[in-house]
Write an enzyme that holds these catalytic residues in place. Structure first.
Site, PDB file in Angstrom:
ATOM      1  N   GLY A  47       0.834  -1.195   0.000  1.00  0.00           N
ATOM      2  CA  GLY A  47       0.000   0.000   0.000  1.00  0.00           C
ATOM      3  C   GLY A  47       0.869   1.246   0.000  1.00  0.00           C
ATOM      4  N   GLN A  52       3.270   9.805   1.658  1.00  0.00           N
ATOM      5  CA  GLN A  52       4.534   9.098   1.431  1.00  0.00           C
ATOM      6  C   GLN A  52       5.239   9.527   0.148  1.00  0.00           C
ATOM      7  OE1 GLN A  52       2.594   5.043   2.222  1.00  0.00           O
ATOM      8  NE2 GLN A  52       4.681   4.724   2.905  1.00  0.00           N
ATOM      9  N   CYS A  93       6.647  -0.744   6.395  1.00  0.00           N
ATOM     10  CA  CYS A  93       6.219   0.471   5.692  1.00  0.00           C
ATOM     11  C   CYS A  93       7.332   0.901   4.749  1.00  0.00           C
ATOM     12  CB  CYS A  93       5.939   1.566   6.712  1.00  0.00           C
ATOM     13  SG  CYS A  93       5.373   3.119   5.991  1.00  0.00           S
ATOM     14  N   LEU A  94       6.970   1.266   3.522  1.00  0.00           N
ATOM     15  CA  LEU A  94       7.987   1.694   2.557  1.00  0.00           C
ATOM     16  C   LEU A  94       8.776   2.900   3.070  1.00  0.00           C
ATOM     17  CD1 LEU A  94       6.109   1.385  -0.874  1.00  0.00           C
ATOM     18  CD2 LEU A  94       7.671  -0.251   0.201  1.00  0.00           C
ATOM     19  N   HIS A 135      -3.537   0.890   8.259  1.00  0.00           N
ATOM     20  CA  HIS A 135      -2.176   1.414   8.162  1.00  0.00           C
ATOM     21  C   HIS A 135      -2.133   2.627   7.221  1.00  0.00           C
ATOM     22  CE1 HIS A 135       2.355   0.741   7.720  1.00  0.00           C
ATOM     23  NE2 HIS A 135       2.089   1.594   6.741  1.00  0.00           N
ATOM     24  N   GLU A 136      -2.770   2.498   6.050  1.00  0.00           N
ATOM     25  CA  GLU A 136      -2.768   3.596   5.077  1.00  0.00           C
ATOM     26  C   GLU A 136      -3.599   4.773   5.579  1.00  0.00           C
ATOM     27  OE1 GLU A 136      -0.570   3.458   2.903  1.00  0.00           O
ATOM     28  OE2 GLU A 136      -0.198   1.321   3.165  1.00  0.00           O
ATOM     29  N   HIS A 139      -1.657   6.959   7.791  1.00  0.00           N
ATOM     30  CA  HIS A 139      -0.759   7.887   7.085  1.00  0.00           C
ATOM     31  C   HIS A 139      -1.449   9.224   6.805  1.00  0.00           C
ATOM     32  CE1 HIS A 139       2.977   5.825   6.281  1.00  0.00           C
ATOM     33  NE2 HIS A 139       2.367   4.756   5.788  1.00  0.00           N
TER      34      HIS A 139
HETATM   35 ZN    ZN Z   1       3.200   2.909   5.532  1.00  0.00          ZN
END
Ligand code: ZN
Length: 175
Positions: A47, A52, A93-94, A135-136, A139
């Site tokens: 995701g 991000q 997480c990226l 999670h998204e 963000h």
């Molecule tokens: Zn993340």
């Protein structure tokens, strides 16, 4: 302009996101999604949320190949309600490369959002997809999964967080 992936320490990851106007901002959204799609593909992510890639607007995408989302991939102006028992599972997480930790979250989520054409939809999701949505969604509120760890776990990953900040540039704050 080609946007790039932002890492822990970048201010954009700590701001709350504003709502989008899918009709009035369709060109901006289209171009933003192009960048987000490119980055999630390159990074092989599950995701990705707009903060991000440096944009504090309310949109995230999920990898619908690996998550059962009833064909939905793009979530604009999402609202969520969580339900069910708390479940513990591993997250990464990226924006936080190299950190994988167990996080407790409600097992089920009801999400309403707009798709890329501005049509509203509702989804009830459980399993790992429910975790990915939460999670998204976090963000978009400026929250990272490491914020949800116990004080002990936070202390244990502190060194790695400092390394990420050093490696990827100036940042905002340490946990
Ligand atoms: Zn993340």
């Amino acid at each position: 302009m080609r946007r790039s992936l932002k890492h822990f320490g970048a201010d954009c990851l700590r701001r709350t996101s504003r709502k989008l106007d899918p009709m009035g901002e369709s060109e901006y959204i289209e171009q933003l999604l192009e960048d987000m799609d490119r980055i999630i593909e390159i990074e092989n992510g599950l995701g990705l949320a707009a903060p991000q890639v440096g944009e504090n607007v309310s949109i995230f995408i999920l990898n619908s190949r690996d998550l059962p989302l009833n064909g939905h991939r793009v979530f604009i102006n999402p609202l969520i309600r969580t339900e069910g028992d708390m479940v513990k599972d591993e997250e990464g997480c990226l924006s936080l490369p190299g950190i994988y930790e167990l996080v407790r979250r409600p097992g089920r989520v009801l999400v309403s959002a707009l798709d890329v054409d501005g049509r509203s939809f509702n989804l009830e999701i459980d399993g790992y997809a429910a975790r990915a949505v939460q999670h998204e969604y976090d963000h978009l509120q400026g929250v990272l999964f490491v914020d949800r760890l116990s004080p002990v776990r936070k202390r244990l990953i502190r060194k790695r967080l400092i390394e990420i900040k050093r490696e990827y540039g100036p940042g905002n704050r340490i946990l």
